[in-house]
Scaffold this motif. Structure first.
Motif, short mmCIF file in Angstrom:
data_model
loop_
_atom_site.label_atom_id
_atom_site.label_comp_id
_atom_site.label_asym_id
_atom_site.label_seq_id
_atom_site.Cartn_x
_atom_site.Cartn_y
_atom_site.Cartn_z
N VAL A 369 18.85 -0.64 -3.74
CA VAL A 369 17.58 0.06 -3.75
C VAL A 369 17.33 0.59 -2.35
CG1 VAL A 369 15.08 -0.12 -4.08
CG2 VAL A 369 16.63 -1.36 -5.62
N ALA A 370 16.95 1.86 -2.28
CA ALA A 370 16.65 2.50 -1.00
C ALA A 370 15.15 2.72 -0.89
CB ALA A 370 17.38 3.84 -0.90
N LEU A 371 14.59 2.32 0.26
CA LEU A 371 13.18 2.59 0.54
C LEU A 371 13.11 3.48 1.77
CD1 LEU A 371 11.66 -1.03 0.19
CD2 LEU A 371 11.66 0.82 -1.52
N ALA A 372 12.33 4.56 1.66
CA ALA A 372 12.16 5.46 2.80
C ALA A 372 10.89 5.09 3.55
CB ALA A 372 12.09 6.91 2.33
N HIS A 373 10.96 5.22 4.88
CA HIS A 373 9.80 4.95 5.73
C HIS A 373 10.03 5.73 7.02
CE1 HIS A 373 7.09 2.76 8.46
NE2 HIS A 373 6.43 2.39 7.37
N PRO A 374 8.97 6.32 7.59
CA PRO A 374 9.17 7.11 8.83
C PRO A 374 9.80 6.29 9.95
CG PRO A 374 6.94 7.41 7.97
CD PRO A 374 7.59 6.36 7.11
N GLU A 375 9.57 5.00 9.96
CA GLU A 375 10.14 4.12 11.01
C GLU A 375 11.17 3.18 10.39
OE1 GLU A 375 9.75 4.15 14.21
OE2 GLU A 375 8.03 5.48 14.49
N ALA A 376 11.96 3.71 9.47
CA ALA A 376 12.88 2.85 8.70
C ALA A 376 13.81 2.05 9.61
CB ALA A 376 13.69 3.71 7.73
N TYR A 377 14.31 2.69 10.66
CA TYR A 377 15.26 1.96 11.51
C TYR A 377 14.60 0.73 12.15
CZ TYR A 377 18.94 0.74 14.71
OH TYR A 377 19.92 0.04 15.35
N ALA A 378 13.42 0.94 12.73
CA ALA A 378 12.73 -0.17 13.41
C ALA A 378 12.30 -1.24 12.41
CB ALA A 378 11.52 0.37 14.18
N VAL A 379 11.85 -0.81 11.24
CA VAL A 379 11.43 -1.79 10.22
C VAL A 379 12.64 -2.65 9.83
CG1 VAL A 379 10.53 -2.11 7.88
CG2 VAL A 379 9.54 -0.35 9.37
N PHE A 392 20.36 0.62 7.54
CA PHE A 392 19.63 1.87 7.69
C PHE A 392 20.58 3.02 7.46
CE2 PHE A 392 18.93 5.47 10.55
CZ PHE A 392 17.66 5.89 10.17
N ARG A 393 20.13 4.03 6.74
CA ARG A 393 20.92 5.25 6.61
C ARG A 393 20.05 6.45 6.92
NH1 ARG A 393 24.35 2.43 7.51
NH2 ARG A 393 26.24 1.91 6.37
N GLU A 394 20.64 7.40 7.64
CA GLU A 394 19.93 8.62 7.98
C GLU A 394 19.43 9.31 6.71
OE1 GLU A 394 19.05 9.86 10.76
OE2 GLU A 394 20.25 8.78 12.24
N PRO A 395 18.27 9.99 6.76
CA PRO A 395 17.42 10.12 7.94
C PRO A 395 16.37 9.01 8.07
CG PRO A 395 16.65 11.58 6.20
CD PRO A 395 17.86 10.88 5.66
N ASP A 396 15.99 8.37 7.00
CA ASP A 396 14.82 7.48 7.05
C ASP A 396 14.88 6.41 5.97
OD1 ASP A 396 14.44 9.03 4.82
OD2 ASP A 396 12.40 9.64 5.30
N ARG A 436 18.91 2.41 18.82
CA ARG A 436 19.97 2.47 17.81
C ARG A 436 21.26 1.80 18.30
NH1 ARG A 436 18.99 6.76 13.94
NH2 ARG A 436 16.74 6.68 13.67
N ALA A 437 21.81 0.93 17.48
CA ALA A 437 23.14 0.36 17.74
C ALA A 437 24.21 1.34 17.25
CB ALA A 437 23.28 -0.99 17.04
N ALA A 438 25.47 1.06 17.59
CA ALA A 438 26.56 1.96 17.18
C ALA A 438 26.70 2.00 15.66
CB ALA A 438 27.87 1.51 17.82
#
Ligand SMILES: *Cc1c(COP(=O)(O)O)cnc(C)c1O
Length: 440
Positions: A369-379, A392-396, A436-438
């Motif tokens: 299941v994918a959830l989008a959020h403007p700050e997805a990476y930080a969340v 996390f996958r681009e973009p959000d 962001r990590a590698a």
């Protein structure tokens, strides 16, 4: 790269995010952690969790990227190093089953993807196998110039197809369509339809039989990438009439980081399809040391070089767990887990800017299941800090994978509670979680 093969030539849509649906609010007030624990007690697959070693205090929802080790894999690898390798030495190619490992393991995977024995080989990486089968397929359709795929397909599949066109005589091009429009993009010039069955980002699942029928009606071959299908959803390659497939073994199949991939060629076309890479392991008689290449009959011709035996030892241990598993039971639990996750996110995480980036209909959704959020990476970083591991996958997009062999209903509950808390307290809102990590 020639202009004909560039993404810009035919309307690539990779940058377009997946379809979004609101996170609704309201839903099953009756489900609580105790109810999830009761579901686990009634779960026929629950005992399989003991077949894995998972760290304490971790809710692991990234088995769609890297499965955990199976219990006993350390001993299996140690025994292979000390015994077959350390003591048997070169003799073990004959005496320890090494030379047959790619096809023996292929047959184990075949059962999980609806393929007959002798149609699957374990070899190389998924990327390399995509290249091998794209080249082979296009050479089998020399009068046709088009590959039809999705712009949102996993990038390595697109890159490999682009690179394959560069080594083949032209003019040839890639036509990028989206979702169900793929079927309408197939025409009389289409040599190959190349799709990922379950989308790596959204989890959206194609109708394999319907797309394959449409491709065959136009005279095209079909190549399915099963990276997010093998061990995740029932697949019936033979029933669908699929021509070609590839997939990963380090995701749901738990073969270990970088474990060799698999490829499938339908028996009916095996001997007509020339292998793209003419390595000695695919030769009809590798130890004849004939200076001329003659492809082996059957699937073996797609082997290239010496198989990575230690990696195959780990993979074989992982596949023995799958020998005990019925894919219908896996699918039933997978749907339960993803439905529970979506319902709990709806009920408990509304009002925090989340959107559902996976299909709401479980029938067309894989085991993620994918959830989008403007700050997805930080969340996601804040969740990982709390022991809830997704990615996390681009973009959000935050991706949550539900591997039914070891994920429990209480894990779903705990993950959603951690997500609710991270969002409600804005625990994600710190520069450390935005770095962001590698590998994301
Ligand atoms: C994970 C994944 C791959 C990975 O390919 P490698 O060669 O193993 O790195 C390829 N295709 C899809 C659809 C994937 O999800």
């Amino acid at each position: 790269m020639s202009a004909a093969t560039g993404p810009e030539s035919t309307g690539i849509d990779a940058a377009r995010p997946p379809d979004r649906g609101a996170v609704a609010g309201g839903a099953p007030a009756t489900v609580d952690r105790a109810a999830c624990a009761a579901l686990d007690r009634a779960d026929p697959l629950a005992p399989l969790r003991d077949a894995f070693t998972l760290p304490a205090g971790v809710v692991y929802l990234d088995g769609n990227s890297l499965g955990p080790p199976v219990a006993g894999v350390r001993e299996r690898m140690a025994a292979a190093i000390d015994g077959a390798w350390g003591t048997g030495l070169i003799r073990s190619w004959n005496t320890a089953g090494w030379i047959d490992a790619p096809l023996r393991l292929g047959d184990k995977i075949a059962r999980l993807i609806g393929a007959p024995p002798g149609s699957v080989a374990v070899c190389d990486s998924t990327s390399v196998n995509v290249f091998k089968l794209v080249v082979a397929a296009l050479r089998a359709r020399p009068d046709r110039g088009l590959i039809v795929t999705e712009g949102g397909n996993f990038p390595t599949d697109l890159y490999m197809a682009q690179g394959a066109l560069d080594v083949l005589p032209g003019p040839r091009a890639i036509r990028y369509a989206r979702g169900d429009a793929v079927v309408d993009a197939i025409d009389a010039d289409t040599a190959l339809v190349m799709l990922t069955h379950v989308d790596y980002r959204s989890g959206r699942m194609h109708d394999m039989a319907a797309v394959t029928r449409a491709a065959h009606a136009a005279g095209a071959l079909v190549l399915w990438d099963l990276a997010h299908s093998a061990g995740a959803v029932p697949v019936d390659l033979a029933g669908a009439g699929a021509d070609l497939a590839v997939g990963c073994t380090y995701k749901y199949l738990n073969g270990g980081p970088g474990a060799p991939a698999f490829l499938y060629v339908a028996p009916s076309i095996q001997d007509a399809l020339a292998p793209a890479l003419s390595g000695w392991m695919g030769h009809a008689a590798p130890f004849a040391f004939d200076p001329r290449y003659t492809p082996a009959p059957g699937i073996r011709r797609h082997l290239v070089g010496t198989p990575p035996i230690l990696a195959l030892v780990a993979l074989e241990a992982a596949l023995e767990v799958w020998d005990r598993v019925d894919m219908a039971a896996v699918r039933a639990k997978s749907v339960d887990l993803t439905e529970l996750f979506v319902a709990l996110v709806d009920a408990r995480c509304a009002g925090h800017g989340l959107a559902l980036a996976s299909p709401r209909d479980a029938a067309v959704r894989g085991s993620q299941v994918a959830l989008a959020h403007p700050e997805a990476y930080a969340v996601m970083q804040a969740l990982i800090a709390r022991g809830v591991i997704g990615d996390f996958r681009e973009p959000d997009v935050m991706r949550f994978g539900f591997a039914p062999l070891y994920v429990r209903h209480v894990d779903v509950w705990d993950a959603v509670e951690a997500l609710r808390d991270v969002l409600a307290t804005r625990a994600w809102d710190t520069p450390a979680y935005r770095t962001r990590a590698a590998v994301t």
